[in-house]
Design an enzyme around this catalytic site. Structure first.
Site, PDB file in Angstrom:
ATOM      1  N   ASP A   8       9.835   0.026-114.723  1.00 23.84           N
ATOM      2  CA  ASP A   8      10.664  -0.619-115.391  1.00 23.84           C
ATOM      3  C   ASP A   8      11.336  -2.110-115.608  1.00 23.84           C
ATOM      4  O   ASP A   8      10.781  -1.897-114.315  1.00 23.84           O
ATOM      5  CB  ASP A   8      12.007   0.600-115.915  1.00 23.84           C
ATOM      6  CG  ASP A   8      11.994  -0.177-116.977  1.00 23.84           C
ATOM      7  OD1 ASP A   8      12.213  -0.367-118.432  1.00 23.84           O
ATOM      8  OD2 ASP A   8      14.046  -0.278-117.072  1.00 23.84           O
ATOM      9  N   GLU A  10      14.195  -5.291-116.289  1.00 20.57           N
ATOM     10  CA  GLU A  10      15.437  -5.772-117.368  1.00 20.57           C
ATOM     11  C   GLU A  10      14.487  -6.950-117.196  1.00 20.57           C
ATOM     12  O   GLU A  10      14.090  -8.408-117.076  1.00 20.57           O
ATOM     13  CB  GLU A  10      16.301  -5.826-117.084  1.00 20.57           C
ATOM     14  CG  GLU A  10      16.718  -3.882-116.592  1.00 20.57           C
ATOM     15  CD  GLU A  10      17.082  -3.216-117.655  1.00 20.57           C
ATOM     16  OE1 GLU A  10      17.017  -3.468-118.994  1.00 20.57           O
ATOM     17  OE2 GLU A  10      16.772  -1.709-117.798  1.00 20.57           O
ATOM     18  N   GLU A  53      24.335 -10.020-125.312  1.00 18.93           N
ATOM     19  CA  GLU A  53      23.508  -8.800-126.050  1.00 18.93           C
ATOM     20  C   GLU A  53      23.436  -8.361-125.251  1.00 18.93           C
ATOM     21  O   GLU A  53      22.932  -7.469-124.335  1.00 18.93           O
ATOM     22  CB  GLU A  53      22.619  -9.231-127.103  1.00 18.93           C
ATOM     23  CG  GLU A  53      23.471 -10.103-128.008  1.00 18.93           C
ATOM     24  CD  GLU A  53      23.553 -10.974-128.414  1.00 18.93           C
ATOM     25  OE1 GLU A  53      24.140 -11.812-129.163  1.00 18.93           O
ATOM     26  OE2 GLU A  53      23.484 -12.282-126.899  1.00 18.93           O
ATOM     27  N   HIS A  58      22.624  -4.477-119.724  1.00 20.64           N
ATOM     28  CA  HIS A  58      21.962  -3.741-118.536  1.00 20.64           C
ATOM     29  C   HIS A  58      23.281  -4.546-117.221  1.00 20.64           C
ATOM     30  O   HIS A  58      23.747  -4.002-116.041  1.00 20.64           O
ATOM     31  CB  HIS A  58      21.221  -4.431-118.153  1.00 20.64           C
ATOM     32  CG  HIS A  58      21.040  -5.523-118.304  1.00 20.64           C
ATOM     33  ND1 HIS A  58      21.761  -6.850-117.635  1.00 20.64           N
ATOM     34  CD2 HIS A  58      19.273  -6.121-118.605  1.00 20.64           C
ATOM     35  CE1 HIS A  58      21.008  -8.219-118.173  1.00 20.64           C
ATOM     36  NE2 HIS A  58      20.039  -7.608-118.467  1.00 20.64           N
ATOM     37  N   HIS A 152      21.841   0.319-118.575  1.00 18.95           N
ATOM     38  CA  HIS A 152      20.194   0.514-118.514  1.00 18.95           C
ATOM     39  C   HIS A 152      19.931  -0.277-117.317  1.00 18.95           C
ATOM     40  O   HIS A 152      21.110  -0.818-116.465  1.00 18.95           O
ATOM     41  CB  HIS A 152      19.520  -0.178-119.381  1.00 18.95           C
ATOM     42  CG  HIS A 152      19.104   0.388-120.747  1.00 18.95           C
ATOM     43  ND1 HIS A 152      17.798  -0.065-121.645  1.00 18.95           N
ATOM     44  CD2 HIS A 152      19.842   0.740-121.853  1.00 18.95           C
ATOM     45  CE1 HIS A 152      18.545   1.018-123.290  1.00 18.95           C
ATOM     46  NE2 HIS A 152      19.285   1.196-122.493  1.00 18.95           N
ATOM     47  N   ASP A 157      16.191   3.784-114.609  1.00 21.05           N
ATOM     48  CA  ASP A 157      15.118   4.410-115.674  1.00 21.05           C
ATOM     49  C   ASP A 157      13.809   5.100-115.109  1.00 21.05           C
ATOM     50  O   ASP A 157      13.019   5.721-115.729  1.00 21.05           O
ATOM     51  CB  ASP A 157      15.043   2.890-116.623  1.00 21.05           C
ATOM     52  CG  ASP A 157      16.593   2.810-117.635  1.00 21.05           C
ATOM     53  OD1 ASP A 157      17.683   3.417-117.175  1.00 21.05           O
ATOM     54  OD2 ASP A 157      16.573   1.687-118.006  1.00 21.05           O
TER      55      ASP A 157
END
Length: 227
Positions: A8, A10, A53, A58, A152, A157
């Site tokens: 994963d 970010e 945003e 995260h 997140h 994750d």
């Protein structure tokens, strides 16, 4: 030996063509469907500001990332780590292009040159059509504890996705095994029923008629109800 990497990322946003960058990579290794402790995790300085945003998703601030390595410093190490393994990614259509872009800036090959990609979002949509298939929704559906996921995070994750993937694929196998067993049992029972019906059709039934005395008694019984 089957080696899989659950991965994963970010980022600062949704579009690398408009300047968004990767800020975190988290990977969990599985060998023969067993999670190992050989994970890969790194925060990355994107050399740009962090949109509010993205921060709200995260929680990685520009200040926190300012002293972290650049992607160019970790890209080769990342490729070496995933080399030859299947990659398991939720919504791979987002992560893979970002990774390939960053690798291309270094003159390195895309991840798909070294690894096959399994997209668990596509898999979930086939197994659970018409339902929500976010990572949180899959955790709830499959009984995976995601109580630590307040924000997140690439490594967390990946840990959750590894458990979701094992549950989804293990559940499929159990379902088909059960289906085949039920079908076999139904076919066996149907064969038994057919044999029983065939056997019954061969039985010669004896018909017994009432004699005159029995008919007289029966008629007398019916006469009681005429008044």
């Amino acid at each position: 030996m089957s080696r899989q990497i659950v991965l994963d990322t970010e980022t600062t946003g949704f579009d690398y063509d408009k300047g968004d960058r990767i800020v975190e990579i988290g990977c969990i290794e599985m060998i023969n469907r067993e999670i190992t402790d050989n994970h890969f995790h790194v925060y990355i300085n994107p050399e740009r500001s962090m949109p509010i945003e993205a921060f709200n998703v995260h929680g990685l601030s520009e200040e926190f990332l300012s002293d972290k390595p650049l992607f160019a410093e970790v890209g080769q190490k990342f490729l070496d780590y995933i080399d030859g393994a299947d990659l398991i990614i939720h919504n791979a259509g987002f992560d893979v292009p970002f990774l390939n872009y960053e690798l291309a800036q270094m003159g390195l090959p895309p991840v798909t040159d070294r690894s096959e990609v399994i997209d668990t979002l596509k898999m979930a949509r086939e197994i659970y059509p018409g339902q929500r298939n976010t990572l949180d929704a899959l955790c709830r559906r499959l009984g995976v504890d995601n109580s630590r996921r307040e924000l997140h995070g690439a490594l967390l994750d990946s840990e959750l996705l590894a458990q979701v993937y094992l549950n989804m694929t293990g559940g499929q196998e159990s379902f088909f095994d059960a289906f085949e067993t039920a079908t076999h049992n139904q076919e066996t029972q149907s064969a038994k029923n057919a044999a029983l019906l065939a056997s019954n059709s061969q039985i010669k039934r004896r018909v017994c008629y009432a004699n005159e005395e029995e008919l007289t008694i029966h008629q007398a019984f019916l006469e009681k109800f005429k008044n």
